[in-house]
Design a protein around this motif. Sequence first.
Motif, mmCIF file in Angstrom:
data_model
loop_
_atom_site.group_PDB
_atom_site.id
_atom_site.type_symbol
_atom_site.label_atom_id
_atom_site.label_comp_id
_atom_site.label_asym_id
_atom_site.label_seq_id
_atom_site.Cartn_x
_atom_site.Cartn_y
_atom_site.Cartn_z
ATOM 1 N N ASP A 1 0.849 -1.185 0.000
ATOM 2 C CA ASP A 1 0.000 0.000 0.000
ATOM 3 C C ASP A 1 0.888 1.239 0.000
ATOM 4 O O ASP A 1 1.573 1.494 0.999
ATOM 5 N N PRO A 2 0.930 2.015 -1.093
ATOM 6 C CA PRO A 2 1.811 3.181 -1.131
ATOM 7 C C PRO A 2 1.551 4.176 0.000
ATOM 8 O O PRO A 2 2.497 4.763 0.534
ATOM 9 N N ALA A 3 0.297 4.352 0.383
ATOM 10 C CA ALA A 3 -0.009 5.280 1.475
ATOM 11 C C ALA A 3 0.586 4.782 2.784
ATOM 12 O O ALA A 3 1.086 5.573 3.599
ATOM 13 N N ARG A 4 0.537 3.482 2.994
ATOM 14 C CA ARG A 4 1.108 2.900 4.212
ATOM 15 C C ARG A 4 2.624 3.044 4.212
ATOM 16 O O ARG A 4 3.231 3.388 5.232
ATOM 17 N N VAL A 5 3.263 2.790 3.062
ATOM 18 C CA VAL A 5 4.714 2.937 2.962
ATOM 19 C C VAL A 5 5.102 4.395 3.196
ATOM 20 O O VAL A 5 6.068 4.701 3.908
ATOM 21 N N HIS A 6 4.355 5.314 2.612
ATOM 22 C CA HIS A 6 4.611 6.749 2.797
ATOM 23 C C HIS A 6 4.535 7.111 4.275
ATOM 24 O O HIS A 6 5.388 7.853 4.804
ATOM 25 N N THR B 1 5.963 -16.790 8.307
ATOM 26 C CA THR B 1 4.960 -16.936 9.357
ATOM 27 C C THR B 1 4.448 -15.548 9.742
ATOM 28 O O THR B 1 4.816 -14.545 9.130
ATOM 29 N N ARG B 2 3.633 -15.484 10.799
ATOM 30 C CA ARG B 2 3.190 -14.189 11.332
ATOM 31 C C ARG B 2 4.161 -13.656 12.387
ATOM 32 O O ARG B 2 3.865 -12.665 13.044
ATOM 33 N N LYS B 3 5.307 -14.284 12.532
ATOM 34 C CA LYS B 3 6.305 -13.811 13.502
ATOM 35 C C LYS B 3 7.095 -12.664 12.883
ATOM 36 O O LYS B 3 8.270 -12.788 12.547
ATOM 37 N N THR B 4 6.402 -11.545 12.732
ATOM 38 C CA THR B 4 6.955 -10.378 12.063
ATOM 39 C C THR B 4 7.047 -9.209 13.033
ATOM 40 O O THR B 4 6.387 -9.191 14.069
ATOM 41 N N LEU B 5 7.851 -8.208 12.674
ATOM 42 C CA LEU B 5 7.943 -7.002 13.484
ATOM 43 C C LEU B 5 6.621 -6.251 13.432
ATOM 44 O O LEU B 5 6.036 -6.099 12.354
ATOM 45 N N PRO B 6 6.115 -5.778 14.564
ATOM 46 C CA PRO B 6 4.857 -5.031 14.543
ATOM 47 C C PRO B 6 4.913 -3.872 13.550
ATOM 48 O O PRO B 6 5.844 -3.067 13.560
ATOM 49 N N GLY B 7 3.923 -3.816 12.677
ATOM 50 C CA GLY B 7 3.846 -2.755 11.689
ATOM 51 C C GLY B 7 4.623 -3.023 10.409
ATOM 52 O O GLY B 7 4.443 -2.309 9.420
ATOM 53 N N TRP B 8 5.474 -4.035 10.425
ATOM 54 C CA TRP B 8 6.335 -4.318 9.269
ATOM 55 C C TRP B 8 5.897 -5.573 8.503
ATOM 56 O O TRP B 8 6.592 -6.013 7.600
ATOM 57 N N ALA C 1 3.691 -6.418 6.169
ATOM 58 C CA ALA C 1 3.571 -6.365 4.711
ATOM 59 C C ALA C 1 4.938 -6.242 4.048
ATOM 60 O O ALA C 1 5.210 -6.898 3.033
ATOM 61 N N LEU C 2 5.823 -5.421 4.637
ATOM 62 C CA LEU C 2 7.148 -5.249 4.052
ATOM 63 C C LEU C 2 7.981 -6.517 4.190
ATOM 64 O O LEU C 2 8.678 -6.920 3.248
ATOM 65 N N GLN C 3 7.943 -7.160 5.353
ATOM 66 C CA GLN C 3 8.731 -8.369 5.537
ATOM 67 C C GLN C 3 8.239 -9.499 4.637
ATOM 68 O O GLN C 3 9.042 -10.248 4.066
ATOM 69 N N LYS C 4 6.935 -9.632 4.495
ATOM 70 C CA LYS C 4 6.412 -10.672 3.618
ATOM 71 C C LYS C 4 6.730 -10.357 2.148
ATOM 72 O O LYS C 4 6.954 -11.270 1.342
ATOM 73 N N TYR C 5 6.756 -9.081 1.811
ATOM 74 C CA TYR C 5 7.204 -8.678 0.476
ATOM 75 C C TYR C 5 8.647 -9.120 0.248
ATOM 76 O O TYR C 5 8.992 -9.675 -0.806
ATOM 77 N N ALA C 6 9.513 -8.899 1.245
ATOM 78 C CA ALA C 6 10.915 -9.291 1.113
ATOM 79 C C ALA C 6 11.064 -10.800 0.987
ATOM 80 O O ALA C 6 11.952 -11.288 0.272
ATOM 81 N N VAL C 7 10.205 -11.560 1.669
ATOM 82 C CA VAL C 7 10.216 -13.012 1.508
ATOM 83 C C VAL C 7 9.929 -13.386 0.053
ATOM 84 O O VAL C 7 10.597 -14.249 -0.532
ATOM 85 N N ARG C 8 8.957 -12.715 -0.551
ATOM 86 C CA ARG C 8 8.648 -12.987 -1.967
ATOM 87 C C ARG C 8 9.840 -12.639 -2.853
ATOM 88 O O ARG C 8 10.135 -13.358 -3.818
#
Length: 308
Positions: free
Chosen positions: A24-29, A155-162, A164-171
């Motif tokens: 989401d560009p707005a979220r990244v911004h 998994t869902r063991k991600t940094l709070p708020g991050w 979408a970005l971490q799962k993007y990096a996995v892809r």
Amino acid sequence: MISATPLDQLPTGLVAEIADAGLDPARVHAMIADALDEDLPDGADDTTSAATISPEARGSGVFAAREPGTVSGLVIAALVFHYVMGDSVEVSDRLPEGSAVAEGDVVMRVSGPTRGLLTAERTALNFASHLSGVSTATAHWVAALEGTSARVLDTRKTLPGWRALQKYAVRCGGGVNHRFSLADMAMVKDNHVIASGGVVPALEAVRAAYPGLPVEVEVTDLDQLRELLAAGCERILLDNMDTATMAEAVRIRDASGDKAELEASGGLTLERAREVAETGVDYISVGALTHSVNVFDLGLDLVDEGAP
């Protein structure tokens, strides 16, 4: 003091690339704004740069990999520079997301007002270094599974708020995303099984409450596996099983003629990845891809172009 660039004034190509990546560009911004606010609270100056560098000075530099790996988040780093400096910065020679790099490779070049480059530097590096760490770790697992049918999951063991970005990096690293939230897939784990009175009652409860929702159920032994196969469970998580037991689970699934997907989870290491994949499981889920990943070593080397 920086003048934050609104989302609708950022380069449309960068914004479109972020959207096309499923972000989401707005979220990244907003994340960039929050990150810069940590460095420049209440619109404060970058005091060191303001004191030592002329406002007219311009500089250029390169982002370089200081170790081999797989890069991601460079598009967000580029957006950071434009957020801080608008059209007065130029970003060039940026490698595609998911590129494999060697030590010393240039992954991106920047040029613009020197104060702005140094103000944006750390925030840009924080995004790109962390996300490249995730994609690099994922790529190592993908390489270990090469030639098998197994795929590596986050998994869902991600940094709070991050997340979408971490799962993007996995892809970007070649991995596959598991569920994003508690709502888009039901995962029945041991505590749900205890509370429901068994794996099948738990499965049936989810089916009754949320018809059509994908369901995965965790098992700790082969008897539970057999119960779920008989009940037509579509996906089964093999929790903390040794390699021989996982291989037997695959054999039982295959002999039953059931098409249930099997996921290995718990206590897995990169050293074990190949032997686990060769049991015939469909997925290997790895929390370490996101919850304890090492940052990737990226650096910005600035070259002063001189001031008037």
